[in-house]
Design a protein around this motif. Structure first.
Motif, mmCIF file in Angstrom:
data_model
loop_
_atom_site.group_PDB
_atom_site.id
_atom_site.type_symbol
_atom_site.label_atom_id
_atom_site.label_comp_id
_atom_site.label_asym_id
_atom_site.label_seq_id
_atom_site.Cartn_x
_atom_site.Cartn_y
_atom_site.Cartn_z
ATOM 1 N N ILE A 275 -1.455 -7.570 2.394
ATOM 2 C CA ILE A 275 -0.991 -6.207 2.646
ATOM 3 C C ILE A 275 -0.619 -6.068 4.117
ATOM 4 O O ILE A 275 -1.418 -6.365 4.997
ATOM 5 C CB ILE A 275 -2.079 -5.180 2.273
ATOM 6 C CG1 ILE A 275 -2.470 -5.315 0.805
ATOM 7 C CG2 ILE A 275 -1.600 -3.768 2.558
ATOM 8 C CD1 ILE A 275 -3.643 -4.458 0.382
ATOM 9 N N TYR B 177 4.704 -4.222 -10.012
ATOM 10 C CA TYR B 177 4.547 -3.101 -9.096
ATOM 11 C C TYR B 177 5.516 -1.969 -9.420
ATOM 12 O O TYR B 177 5.151 -0.792 -9.353
ATOM 13 C CB TYR B 177 4.740 -3.573 -7.655
ATOM 14 C CG TYR B 177 4.246 -2.574 -6.648
ATOM 15 C CD1 TYR B 177 2.887 -2.459 -6.384
ATOM 16 C CD2 TYR B 177 5.123 -1.737 -5.980
ATOM 17 C CE1 TYR B 177 2.411 -1.522 -5.470
ATOM 18 C CE2 TYR B 177 4.663 -0.805 -5.065
ATOM 19 C CZ TYR B 177 3.314 -0.706 -4.816
ATOM 20 O OH TYR B 177 2.847 0.228 -3.925
ATOM 21 N N LYS C 230 7.276 -2.123 2.587
ATOM 22 C CA LYS C 230 7.495 -1.850 1.168
ATOM 23 C C LYS C 230 8.988 -1.820 0.881
ATOM 24 O O LYS C 230 9.761 -1.298 1.678
ATOM 25 C CB LYS C 230 6.876 -0.507 0.802
ATOM 26 C CG LYS C 230 7.031 -0.089 -0.646
ATOM 27 C CD LYS C 230 5.991 -0.765 -1.492
ATOM 28 C CE LYS C 230 4.607 -0.251 -1.150
ATOM 29 N NZ LYS C 230 3.540 -1.045 -1.756
ATOM 30 N N ASP D 191 1.233 1.699 3.208
ATOM 31 C CA ASP D 191 0.038 1.120 2.589
ATOM 32 C C ASP D 191 -1.087 0.983 3.607
ATOM 33 O O ASP D 191 -0.923 0.373 4.665
ATOM 34 C CB ASP D 191 0.347 -0.266 2.017
ATOM 35 C CG ASP D 191 1.356 -0.210 0.880
ATOM 36 O OD1 ASP D 191 1.311 0.742 0.097
ATOM 37 O OD2 ASP D 191 2.207 -1.123 0.795
ATOM 38 N N LEU E 123 -1.678 -2.923 -5.798
ATOM 39 C CA LEU E 123 -1.303 -4.206 -5.204
ATOM 40 C C LEU E 123 -2.177 -5.338 -5.746
ATOM 41 O O LEU E 123 -1.689 -6.443 -6.006
ATOM 42 C CB LEU E 123 -1.425 -4.119 -3.682
ATOM 43 C CG LEU E 123 -0.464 -3.143 -2.998
ATOM 44 C CD1 LEU E 123 -0.861 -2.941 -1.539
ATOM 45 C CD2 LEU E 123 0.976 -3.655 -3.090
#
Length: 216
Positions: free
Chosen positions: A47, A77, A111, A12, A22
């Motif tokens: 993030i 998500y 992630k 990301d 997100l």
């Protein structure tokens, strides 16, 4: 031009602009939990670190709230959010050239592992990478630990010929902890001043800069 044999990329904010998905996932969490925080003001700080860590440090959630919010976040998500984004312009060309030159490419990301392979396939990035490492289970894993796991599995020893590339301080810290060259990219979600304070070995303003560092 730096001469790297192995490159480890964050996901990301480094390979993919995943902010739309997100942000929508965060909106879903806040709505379901009846909270009035402005998601646009806090998304960038969420993030990079594991989602549990972000919920605690940015939103001040207690353990129960972290459990609920993490489940809701992954619910949205996993169904929609991971498809709401795009590969940064010029990245695929860079990856193709690196592969052609024989550089081994990897991904290390906070992630969750259950999403990682699907995301890479969806954005047609999976064919460039030799191996990937994502978070697993409910335990918090630092970026340094994820990088170590990836390196151990691939029998990679600490070397300045291996670089960690990412857009947040967690990537720089993780790379330094594993005694790797660190490359910070400023086109993602990290704070520019904070990144520079971490003193990465290289600093790329955009994908063109990153290409120049990696290919010359």
């Amino acid at each position: 031009m730096a001469n790297f044999t192995h490159l480890i990329f964050d996901l990301d904010g480094t390979l993919i602009n995943s902010k739309p998905g997100l942000l929508n996932a965060l909106r879903f969490v806040l709505k379901q939990m009846g909270l009035d925080h402005d998601p646009d003001e806090i998304i960038d700080r969420l993030i990079g670190p594991p989602i549990q860590q972000g919920m605690k440090e940015v939103l001040g959630f207690n353990e129960k709230q972290i459990e609920i919010s993490s489940r809701l976040f992954r619910e949205y998500y996993g169904e929609r959010g991971m498809y709401e984004g795009e590969v940064y312009a010029g990245l695929k060309l860079l990856l193709e050239e690196l592969v052609e030159q024989g550089v081994k490419l990897y991904v290390a990301t906070s992630k969750h592992e259950v999403f990682l392979s699907t995301i890479l396939r969806h954005f047609e990035l999976d064919r460039y990478f030799d191996d990937t490492e994502g978070a697993e289970g409910s335990e918090l894993q630092t970026k340094a630990e994820l990088i170590t796991n990836l390196m151990d599995r691939n029998r990679l020893k600490s070397s300045h010929a291996i670089a960690m590339i990412g857009d947040t301080k967690f990537d720089v810290v993780g790379g330094k902890a594993n005694e790797l060259t660190t490359i910070a990219v400023d086109y993602g979600f990290g704070d520019s001043a904070e990144l520079k304070q971490m003193e990465p070995d290289y600093f790329a303003d955009d994908v063109d800069d990153l290409t120049e560092i990696l290919l010359g």
